[in-house]
Each structure stands twice: as C-alpha cells, then as structure tokens.
Design a protein around this motif. Sequence first.
Motif, PDB file in Angstrom:
ATOM      1  N   TYR A 275       0.835  -1.196   0.000  1.00  0.00           N
ATOM      2  CA  TYR A 275       0.000   0.000   0.000  1.00  0.00           C
ATOM      3  C   TYR A 275       0.875   1.253   0.000  1.00  0.00           C
ATOM      4  O   TYR A 275       1.786   1.379   0.822  1.00  0.00           O
ATOM      5  CB  TYR A 275      -0.936   0.013   1.214  1.00  0.00           C
ATOM      6  CG  TYR A 275      -2.146  -0.856   1.028  1.00  0.00           C
ATOM      7  CD1 TYR A 275      -2.067  -2.234   1.226  1.00  0.00           C
ATOM      8  CD2 TYR A 275      -3.365  -0.319   0.648  1.00  0.00           C
ATOM      9  CE1 TYR A 275      -3.173  -3.041   1.046  1.00  0.00           C
ATOM     10  CE2 TYR A 275      -4.472  -1.122   0.479  1.00  0.00           C
ATOM     11  CZ  TYR A 275      -4.374  -2.477   0.680  1.00  0.00           C
ATOM     12  OH  TYR A 275      -5.476  -3.283   0.490  1.00  0.00           O
ATOM     13  N   ARG A 276       0.589   2.152  -0.908  1.00  0.00           N
ATOM     14  CA  ARG A 276       1.321   3.415  -0.986  1.00  0.00           C
ATOM     15  C   ARG A 276       0.613   4.439  -0.121  1.00  0.00           C
ATOM     16  O   ARG A 276      -0.600   4.631  -0.226  1.00  0.00           O
ATOM     17  CB  ARG A 276       1.377   3.898  -2.436  1.00  0.00           C
ATOM     18  CG  ARG A 276       2.213   5.163  -2.636  1.00  0.00           C
ATOM     19  CD  ARG A 276       2.279   5.518  -4.114  1.00  0.00           C
ATOM     20  NE  ARG A 276       0.947   5.810  -4.638  1.00  0.00           N
ATOM     21  CZ  ARG A 276       0.653   5.904  -5.924  1.00  0.00           C
ATOM     22  NH1 ARG A 276       1.594   5.649  -6.825  1.00  0.00           N
ATOM     23  NH2 ARG A 276      -0.568   6.185  -6.322  1.00  0.00           N
ATOM     24  N   PRO A 277       1.340   5.126   0.759  1.00  0.00           N
ATOM     25  CA  PRO A 277       0.684   6.083   1.660  1.00  0.00           C
ATOM     26  C   PRO A 277       0.120   7.273   0.902  1.00  0.00           C
ATOM     27  O   PRO A 277       0.502   7.552  -0.242  1.00  0.00           O
ATOM     28  CB  PRO A 277       1.813   6.499   2.600  1.00  0.00           C
ATOM     29  CG  PRO A 277       3.069   6.239   1.837  1.00  0.00           C
ATOM     30  CD  PRO A 277       2.791   5.039   0.984  1.00  0.00           C
ATOM     31  N   PRO A 278      -0.791   8.005   1.530  1.00  0.00           N
ATOM     32  CA  PRO A 278      -1.383   9.182   0.873  1.00  0.00           C
ATOM     33  C   PRO A 278      -0.314  10.200   0.523  1.00  0.00           C
ATOM     34  O   PRO A 278       0.668  10.369   1.264  1.00  0.00           O
ATOM     35  CB  PRO A 278      -2.348   9.730   1.920  1.00  0.00           C
ATOM     36  CG  PRO A 278      -2.591   8.605   2.864  1.00  0.00           C
ATOM     37  CD  PRO A 278      -1.348   7.780   2.864  1.00  0.00           C
ATOM     38  N   PRO A 279      -0.472  10.909  -0.589  1.00  0.00           N
ATOM     39  CA  PRO A 279       0.551  11.876  -1.000  1.00  0.00           C
ATOM     40  C   PRO A 279       0.565  13.138  -0.172  1.00  0.00           C
ATOM     41  O   PRO A 279       1.538  13.895  -0.216  1.00  0.00           O
ATOM     42  CB  PRO A 279       0.170  12.176  -2.458  1.00  0.00           C
ATOM     43  CG  PRO A 279      -1.292  11.904  -2.526  1.00  0.00           C
ATOM     44  CD  PRO A 279      -1.542  10.768  -1.583  1.00  0.00           C
ATOM     45  N   SER A 280      -0.503  13.412   0.579  1.00  0.00           N
ATOM     46  CA  SER A 280      -0.592  14.679   1.304  1.00  0.00           C
ATOM     47  C   SER A 280      -0.946  14.423   2.759  1.00  0.00           C
ATOM     48  O   SER A 280      -1.734  13.541   3.082  1.00  0.00           O
ATOM     49  CB  SER A 280      -1.661  15.583   0.674  1.00  0.00           C
ATOM     50  OG  SER A 280      -1.885  16.734   1.473  1.00  0.00           O
ATOM     51  N   ARG A 281      -0.369  15.213   3.659  1.00  0.00           N
ATOM     52  CA  ARG A 281      -0.711  15.141   5.074  1.00  0.00           C
ATOM     53  C   ARG A 281      -1.657  16.276   5.468  1.00  0.00           C
ATOM     54  O   ARG A 281      -1.988  16.428   6.641  1.00  0.00           O
ATOM     55  CB  ARG A 281       0.557  15.235   5.926  1.00  0.00           C
ATOM     56  CG  ARG A 281       1.481  14.037   5.785  1.00  0.00           C
ATOM     57  CD  ARG A 281       2.804  14.293   6.487  1.00  0.00           C
ATOM     58  NE  ARG A 281       2.617  14.479   7.920  1.00  0.00           N
ATOM     59  CZ  ARG A 281       2.739  13.500   8.813  1.00  0.00           C
ATOM     60  NH1 ARG A 281       3.032  12.274   8.405  1.00  0.00           N
ATOM     61  NH2 ARG A 281       2.585  13.737  10.100  1.00  0.00           N
ATOM     62  N   GLU A 282      -2.086  17.034   4.513  1.00  0.00           N
ATOM     63  CA  GLU A 282      -2.924  18.197   4.807  1.00  0.00           C
ATOM     64  C   GLU A 282      -4.400  17.836   4.662  1.00  0.00           C
ATOM     65  O   GLU A 282      -4.785  17.151   3.726  1.00  0.00           O
ATOM     66  CB  GLU A 282      -2.579  19.354   3.875  1.00  0.00           C
ATOM     67  CG  GLU A 282      -1.148  19.848   4.031  1.00  0.00           C
ATOM     68  CD  GLU A 282      -0.868  20.364   5.432  1.00  0.00           C
ATOM     69  OE1 GLU A 282      -1.776  20.978   6.018  1.00  0.00           O
ATOM     70  OE2 GLU A 282       0.237  20.132   5.937  1.00  0.00           O
ATOM     71  N   PRO A 283      -5.246  18.320   5.560  1.00  0.00           N
ATOM     72  CA  PRO A 283      -6.700  18.124   5.402  1.00  0.00           C
ATOM     73  C   PRO A 283      -7.210  19.029   4.307  1.00  0.00           C
ATOM     74  O   PRO A 283      -6.497  19.924   3.852  1.00  0.00           O
ATOM     75  CB  PRO A 283      -7.238  18.532   6.781  1.00  0.00           C
ATOM     76  CG  PRO A 283      -6.222  19.470   7.350  1.00  0.00           C
ATOM     77  CD  PRO A 283      -4.901  19.051   6.784  1.00  0.00           C
ATOM     78  N   PRO A 284      -8.447  18.880   3.858  1.00  0.00           N
ATOM     79  CA  PRO A 284      -9.396  17.909   4.403  1.00  0.00           C
ATOM     80  C   PRO A 284      -9.350  16.578   3.650  1.00  0.00           C
ATOM     81  O   PRO A 284      -9.218  16.552   2.440  1.00  0.00           O
ATOM     82  CB  PRO A 284     -10.743  18.591   4.205  1.00  0.00           C
ATOM     83  CG  PRO A 284     -10.554  19.402   2.958  1.00  0.00           C
ATOM     84  CD  PRO A 284      -9.112  19.843   2.961  1.00  0.00           C
ATOM     85  N   GLY A 285      -9.466  15.504   4.410  1.00  0.00           N
ATOM     86  CA  GLY A 285      -9.604  14.187   3.824  1.00  0.00           C
ATOM     87  C   GLY A 285     -11.070  13.861   3.607  1.00  0.00           C
ATOM     88  O   GLY A 285     -11.954  14.695   3.772  1.00  0.00           O
ATOM     89  N   PHE A 286     -11.318  12.619   3.245  1.00  0.00           N
ATOM     90  CA  PHE A 286     -12.681  12.174   2.941  1.00  0.00           C
ATOM     91  C   PHE A 286     -13.624  12.419   4.110  1.00  0.00           C
ATOM     92  O   PHE A 286     -14.680  13.053   3.970  1.00  0.00           O
ATOM     93  CB  PHE A 286     -12.631  10.681   2.580  1.00  0.00           C
ATOM     94  CG  PHE A 286     -13.955  10.009   2.445  1.00  0.00           C
ATOM     95  CD1 PHE A 286     -14.890  10.444   1.504  1.00  0.00           C
ATOM     96  CD2 PHE A 286     -14.280   8.920   3.241  1.00  0.00           C
ATOM     97  CE1 PHE A 286     -16.115   9.812   1.372  1.00  0.00           C
ATOM     98  CE2 PHE A 286     -15.498   8.269   3.115  1.00  0.00           C
ATOM     99  CZ  PHE A 286     -16.416   8.728   2.181  1.00  0.00           C
TER     100      PHE A 286
END
Length: 504
Positions: free
Chosen positions: A479-490
């Motif tokens: 699994y590749r981690p999300p490209p961004s650590r910034e909100p907002p997510g889903f």
Amino acid sequence: MSLARLSGRAPHRFAPWSPVVPPRLHPDAERTGAFGAPKRAHVEAAPAASASPDELPRVHAPGAPAPDEAIGQSAGGRRRERTGEETNDAGSASADAAPPAGTDGREALPQYATRAEHAAFADDDADRTLSGSGDRPSVFRTLRTGGDLLVHHPYDSFQASVQRFIEEAAADPQVLAIKQTLYRTSEDSPVVQALMRAAERGKQVAVLVEVKARFDEKNNIEWGRKLEKSGVHVTYGLVGLKTHAKVTLVVRQEDGGPRTYCHIGTGNYNSETARQYSDLGLLTSKPATGYDLINLFHYLTGYAPEQHYRTLLVAPHNMRASFERLIEAEIEHERSGSPDDGGGRIIAKMNALNDRGVIRALYRAARAGVQIDLIVRGHCLLRPGLEGVSENIRVTSILGRFLEHTRIYYFGNGAAQEPDRAPKVFLGSADWMSRNLDDRVEAVQQVHQDDLRDRLVGILETALADQRSAWDLQSDGRYRPPPSREPPGFQEQLMQQARQRAGS
C-alpha cells in the motif's frame, strides 16, 4: 511489555503488542491517537461463549448453503506495510472492530438530526410523533410526503433517525407489526427496549437474533430471552447460514389499508458504534421494498425458504448472480460505446474483497476496458495494475477517524452514452466476499430516488478524490501512503457537509 494473544494460535502463544499495532501507522496516529486496536477477531482476551442447541429451540434449516470457495494466496493477502491492519478477515462485514482510540485534540463531532437535511422534517401541526415529543412531525409522515430518506452515520444522527423510527413505531397505536434482524446491538440497547415495549403494547413483534455473531453470542442469547419474556416472537437464525442483513419492517394501519415502512442499512442497530463507524441507511415506504421485506421475513421467521423478490438482492438467493449480471452489463456498455463517451464504469466501496467469482468478473471487465475503482477498507485479494489483466482497476483503502463500514455499489448503466439513463446504485450489508454471497443472509437495495442516488455518487466521488487518508494498493500487494498530510480528507469533508446541512 504489553502482550496480546493471537486467535487461531495455541492457547499460550503471545506476541508483543507493539508489533501488532506499530506506533507509526498513519499521519494521524501520533498526533491524535486516531487508531485503535486491531479487529477483535484477532486480539481477544478470552474465548467467546457459544450457545448449545438446547438453548435455541427455534433454529431451522431451509436447505444446505453453497460451500465457501477456497481462497488462494495473493499479494493482496499480505499484511500492510505501514497501516498495520491485518488482512486475514480484516474486512469483516460485521461491525466487530474494536472502537477507535481516543481522539484527543479533535473537535467533537455533533450528532446532527436528520431533519436538517430533509424538508419533510419541517415543523407541521399534523401527524406529530407519538414517542413523547410533540414538537416534531413523525417519521411516517416524512416518508409518505417527502419521499425516501438516506442517513449517513455518524454524520447524521442514528438516534434522531433509525432509533427514532423504531421508537415511534413502538409507540404508535396505528402500527400493527414490527420485524427486525438483530446481529449486534449495544449493551443497554434503546432499540431492543423499544421492541419490548411494542410487544407489551400488543403489537406483533418478530426479531431474528443471530446467535453466531462472533464475540456477541452470549449477549445476543440474553437479549433473545428478554425479548421472549416481553412477548416478542424470537428466532435464532437459520442452520448453515448466518443472518447478517440489517433490515426493519414496520406495518402500519392507514386510511387506505396497511402500509409498510422499511429500513435497510449497512450497519448494526447499535447506537454506540453508530458514533464510531460510518454506515448508511435507507428509510422508505415504497411498496416494492415492503413486499420484498415481507417475503424476506417469511423466509427468516416463517419457515418459507422459497420467496420472490422484486428489487431486493438477497444472499444466498439472488445476490451473486445479480452482481455478476451487473458487471457483465458494464462490459456490454463498454463494447457498444465509443471511446469518447465513457463506456463501462464500476465503483464499489466495501470492507473486504476475496470472492473468486467476483474477482474473475472484474478482471474480465477490466480487460474489456471498463474503468473500475474499488474502495476496500480491509483485505483485497484482487491485484490492480497488472499488465493485460487489471490495468483499468484501482484499489484504495481509507483510514481515518471513523471505521469505514459502508457498502455502496455503482454501475454506470450506459448513462454516459444515453443521458436519459441513470446509473444503478446499491447499498446494503454485504461485501464481495464468499461468505457474504454464499454463507450468509444479506440484503442489498437499489436506490432509485434521484437525489439520494446523487448523494451516494457524491460520497463515492469524494472518497476517490481523497489525497489525505486514502492508501493505494499496488500490484505487488503493498500500500502506498497518501501523497498529502494536509486536510481535508474524505471524512473531514463529510463532516463539513454535515455542518452545512445542519446550518452551523
């Protein structure tokens, strides 16, 4: 060092807790403690209680179920590298995960009343609720005059929608009967209490209590006994099948005769987990849905296995064949369309995917050119991105504040080619797992009402656009981690939408 016992192993084999739940799992893990323990299926304190045949006299056998398919090893069966979520049975269709850990530092999410999003909940003098509050119209009036209602927990309040529906049915003197499947519920369940009150008031109440609900066997047997003492007709499941469907049927006497009101959901009738798991529910008074649920309860509690269903997909009766036909239809739409009009399209959101028949059908669709997006929280034995096999399939897993438990199935139905056509969108209790399709009683309902269908499509589109909490499955099983650590997510976007609907 804290130790955890691993199920399926010898009684005295333990492992350090830290390898089971690594400290760095997800961008939120250190900052908010957003992750809880692994699913209770894998870390348990003691063996679960089981029921003896003598305690459960109402179990009956409608016929032998289809055998579970053997699932071979694949790259998708590995433990995830960085998410720490085990893939063997991690996508359990039941809401049996341990609750998330504390959310220190997070703003508490209000429990929004469904009236904030449904015009029929506006103040009205007619047909008030009979559940003790005289300042709001009844759910029955809402469904009759305002159409179907879609609720998305915890963004929409479980207490103000599904629980309210059952409590009003228990209090309403015009309600003749209430029938429900009960898979898991809370320790001091207001839903069960309402069913007991309804029986004590002389209504016909029938409940199927599933005693094979893992880790809740003892609790469910105790609830079944209490229900029986209150006059509820209780059955304890079907031999060879586990009843996992989440359905409630209410029959109400009205001017034109008896009318049915129904709830079909993806999650349990549990007011506690409804605040921690994301689930969907459809409330409707459509006659076709009522007809199907009447027949489903004839099957479950009336010893009548041969039933006909107009719109409901029921496992193990017609669900597998229906999903396979829908996938094949998308292949035909892809073949008959032009390269510019979109062709076939499939989007599915579920807890886990391991059924070989469905996986083969998805591979066929992908080879034919159908674009497929799968949002699978738990384990996935399909391998996306394989050249010549699954290049048109993408798989993501969303991990956030709430445990993703919704099941939504979208089929384009040629809508991109013919504007007068609409996509086919379903919600319900089943994942694309062999056990759900063959060994369990499941219920999945197509959503026909335009605004509700559009809302479900919007949920899927928001999930697919997530760059914050969606982990992408690669063809090698990693699994590749999300490209961004910034909100907002889903989930953050859904919270924002809930606030907007509530007018806050």
